[in-house]
Design an enzyme around this catalytic site. Structure first.
Site, PDB file in Angstrom:
ATOM      1  N   TYR A 118      57.121   4.723  17.770  1.00  0.00           N
ATOM      2  CA  TYR A 118      57.809   3.526  17.266  1.00  0.00           C
ATOM      3  C   TYR A 118      58.569   3.862  15.980  1.00  0.00           C
ATOM      4  O   TYR A 118      59.771   3.622  15.873  1.00  0.00           O
ATOM      5  CB  TYR A 118      56.773   2.427  17.006  1.00  0.00           C
ATOM      6  CG  TYR A 118      57.359   1.101  16.591  1.00  0.00           C
ATOM      7  CD1 TYR A 118      58.020   0.289  17.519  1.00  0.00           C
ATOM      8  CD2 TYR A 118      57.240   0.632  15.284  1.00  0.00           C
ATOM      9  CE1 TYR A 118      58.548  -0.943  17.142  1.00  0.00           C
ATOM     10  CE2 TYR A 118      57.764  -0.590  14.910  1.00  0.00           C
ATOM     11  CZ  TYR A 118      58.413  -1.376  15.843  1.00  0.00           C
ATOM     12  OH  TYR A 118      58.938  -2.593  15.468  1.00  0.00           O
ATOM     13  N   GLY A 169      61.275   6.518  16.520  1.00  0.00           N
ATOM     14  CA  GLY A 169      62.312   5.926  17.363  1.00  0.00           C
ATOM     15  C   GLY A 169      63.214   5.020  16.541  1.00  0.00           C
ATOM     16  O   GLY A 169      64.451   5.078  16.631  1.00  0.00           O
ATOM     17  N   ASN A 205      56.508  -7.282   9.233  1.00  0.00           N
ATOM     18  CA  ASN A 205      55.477  -8.141   9.834  1.00  0.00           C
ATOM     19  C   ASN A 205      55.886  -9.596   9.996  1.00  0.00           C
ATOM     20  O   ASN A 205      55.327 -10.493   9.342  1.00  0.00           O
ATOM     21  CB  ASN A 205      54.164  -8.043   9.023  1.00  0.00           C
ATOM     22  CG  ASN A 205      53.530  -6.676   9.145  1.00  0.00           C
ATOM     23  OD1 ASN A 205      53.947  -5.734   8.465  1.00  0.00           O
ATOM     24  ND2 ASN A 205      52.558  -6.526  10.020  1.00  0.00           N
ATOM     25  N   ARG A 233      51.577  -2.426   2.306  1.00  0.00           N
ATOM     26  CA  ARG A 233      52.948  -2.711   2.747  1.00  0.00           C
ATOM     27  C   ARG A 233      53.429  -3.999   2.088  1.00  0.00           C
ATOM     28  O   ARG A 233      52.791  -5.046   2.211  1.00  0.00           O
ATOM     29  CB  ARG A 233      53.022  -2.843   4.256  1.00  0.00           C
ATOM     30  CG  ARG A 233      54.449  -3.094   4.719  1.00  0.00           C
ATOM     31  CD  ARG A 233      54.547  -3.231   6.198  1.00  0.00           C
ATOM     32  NE  ARG A 233      54.240  -1.988   6.883  1.00  0.00           N
ATOM     33  CZ  ARG A 233      53.794  -1.948   8.138  1.00  0.00           C
ATOM     34  NH1 ARG A 233      53.599  -3.051   8.795  1.00  0.00           N
ATOM     35  NH2 ARG A 233      53.567  -0.791   8.700  1.00  0.00           N
ATOM     36  N   GLY A 244      39.240  -3.624   5.641  1.00  0.00           N
ATOM     37  CA  GLY A 244      39.994  -4.856   5.381  1.00  0.00           C
ATOM     38  C   GLY A 244      40.757  -4.843   4.068  1.00  0.00           C
ATOM     39  O   GLY A 244      41.350  -5.857   3.675  1.00  0.00           O
TER      40      GLY A 244
HETATM   41  N1  UDP Z   1      44.287  -5.418  12.337  1.00  0.00           N
HETATM   42  C1  UDP Z   1      42.962  -5.861  12.232  1.00  0.00           C
HETATM   43  N2  UDP Z   1      42.422  -6.525  13.273  1.00  0.00           N
HETATM   44  C2  UDP Z   1      43.111  -6.819  14.417  1.00  0.00           C
HETATM   45  C3  UDP Z   1      44.466  -6.388  14.511  1.00  0.00           C
HETATM   46  C4  UDP Z   1      45.011  -5.673  13.453  1.00  0.00           C
HETATM   47  O1  UDP Z   1      42.294  -5.635  11.204  1.00  0.00           O
HETATM   48  O2  UDP Z   1      42.535  -7.464  15.313  1.00  0.00           O
HETATM   49  C5  UDP Z   1      44.873  -4.713  11.183  1.00  0.00           C
HETATM   50  C6  UDP Z   1      45.592  -3.408  11.529  1.00  0.00           C
HETATM   51  O3  UDP Z   1      44.699  -2.311  11.529  1.00  0.00           O
HETATM   52  C7  UDP Z   1      46.599  -3.340  10.399  1.00  0.00           C
HETATM   53  C8  UDP Z   1      46.955  -4.799  10.113  1.00  0.00           C
HETATM   54  O4  UDP Z   1      45.878  -5.559  10.653  1.00  0.00           O
HETATM   55  O5  UDP Z   1      46.025  -2.788   9.229  1.00  0.00           O
HETATM   56  C9  UDP Z   1      48.261  -5.240  10.747  1.00  0.00           C
HETATM   57  O6  UDP Z   1      48.226  -4.864  12.087  1.00  0.00           O
HETATM   58  P1  UDP Z   1      49.355  -5.268  13.125  1.00  0.00           P
HETATM   59  O7  UDP Z   1      49.027  -4.587  14.418  1.00  0.00           O
HETATM   60  O8  UDP Z   1      49.525  -6.749  13.142  1.00  0.00           O
HETATM   61  O9  UDP Z   1      50.708  -4.712  12.519  1.00  0.00           O
HETATM   62  P2  UDP Z   1      51.151  -3.326  11.835  1.00  0.00           P
HETATM   63  O10 UDP Z   1      49.971  -2.419  11.691  1.00  0.00           O
HETATM   64  O11 UDP Z   1      52.164  -2.765  12.764  1.00  0.00           O
HETATM   65  O12 UDP Z   1      51.653  -3.744  10.515  1.00  0.00           O
END
Ligand code: UDP
Length: 321
Positions: free
Chosen positions: A146, A149, A175, A278, A208
């Protein structure tokens, strides 16, 4: 005068909101989607309008030979669960999709906007992330299909601009969330809301403490349209995101509070290469587009929760019937 606009990925979560807003503003919309992660449900309400057309197709194949004023290139699975399910296909979607959108723009004179992503910053060493930060992506990791890409797509956009004078815009989205994200999408907000409403454990990956900055979909759409219509001195890349940052634990607590759920919180392993921090630096969007988010996380969550609750109740009712 309305514009002729092509939205790739227009049946997805973000794409369908963009199609709706552009249609409301009086434009003619062609929505192209392969329905891999998008659904016709997202655009059902638009299909009755003469100025909205749905075309089922894949951006990895050459585009229909038609002239547009604007092309918004959104097509790509965006949830880690989805984009990692077919990583080679994901990379091809970003790269071939960008080439096909840019070729059509080159031939017809359309202006073309790429929805890039905060993921191009990888697991960032600079915080918050300004546009000039070049990022820290692990190019062999499981997120790279991703991230790389999308990085390649940005490169193609700037090379088509320099080589062929194509009118480009590049937005880096942080996000986005909102209604029409599927419950099984896998991203953190739909996961937590679905779990909270069902009374199931809320799954925090890792401890978390990782942070994200969540931007409500109507704010994202407004940012995209402003960038597309900005003058040629503003081609980007421009960060489009909400600069208010939350830890994932804070998000879990907020979802529990806003749903009134009694779900427990449980821990799951942190996925590989999960960015620790982020948050967008949005000074450029403020200065050049006069844009900043107006929907706070509590308000945005309440809107998503209300719709998710309704869908869950409807599902329960039809199961009983
Ligand atoms: N995450 C989590 N529980 C979940 C789904 C995601 O703790 O059920 C965490 C994930 O590890 C990340 C953050 O939430 O640190 C955001 O994840 P998401 O997949 O929404 O987006 P991205 O990582 O692409 O920002």
């Amino acid at each position: 005068m309305g514009q002729r606009i092509l939205v790739t990925g227009g049946a997805g979560f973000l794409g369908s909101h963009l199609c709706e807003e552009l249609h409301d503003r009086g434009h003619d919309i062609w929505c192209l989607d392969n329905l891999e992660t998008g659904t016709e449900d997202n655009i059902e309400h638009l299909k009755r309008f003469a100025r909205f057309r749905f075309v089922r197709g894949d951006v990895r194949d050459p585009f229909p030979d038609m002239a547009f004023d604007r092309i918004y290139n959104l097509a790509c699975p965006a949830s880690p669960r989805h984009y990692q399910a077919d990583p080679i296909g994901t990379m091809k979607t970003s790269v071939f999709g960008a080439i096909n959108a840019l070729e059509l723009a080159r031939k017809t004179g359309a202006r073309v906007l790429q929805t890039s992503t905060s993921e191009i910053y990888g697991d960032p060493e600079v915080h918050p992330q300004p546009e000039e930060y070049v990022g820290a992506v692990n190019c062999t990791g499981i997120r790279a299909c991703y991230d790389e890409g999308k990085r390649a797509a940005e490169t193609l956009f700037f090379d088509y601009h320099r080589e062929h004078g194509v009118g480009i815009r590049v937005a880096r989205l942080f996000n986005s969330y909102g209604t029409r994200m599927q419950a099984g999408d896998g991203r953190v907000i739909p996961n937590f809301i679905d779990q909270a409403l069902r009374g199931e454990p809320i799954t925090i990956y890792g401890d978390g403490s990782q942070t994200r900055s969540f931007c409500y979909v109507t704010d994202t759409v407004e940012g995209l349209i402003r960038l597309m219509e900005a003058d040629d001195s503003c081609i980007g890349p421009v960060n489009i995101g909400n600069p208010i940052e939350f830890t994932i634990s804070e998000l879990a607590a907020l979802v529990i509070e806003r749903t009134g759920s009694s779900s427990p919180v449980i821990r799951r392993p942190l996925p590989q290469d999960d960015p620790k921090l982020r948050r967008p630096d949005i000074r450029m969007a403020r200065a050049l587009l006069g844009w900043e988010p107006v929907v706070g996380l509590e308000e945005g969550l309440d809107r998503v929760i209300a719709v998710a609750r309704e869908m869950l109740d409807d599902g329960d009712r039809s199961e009983r019937a």
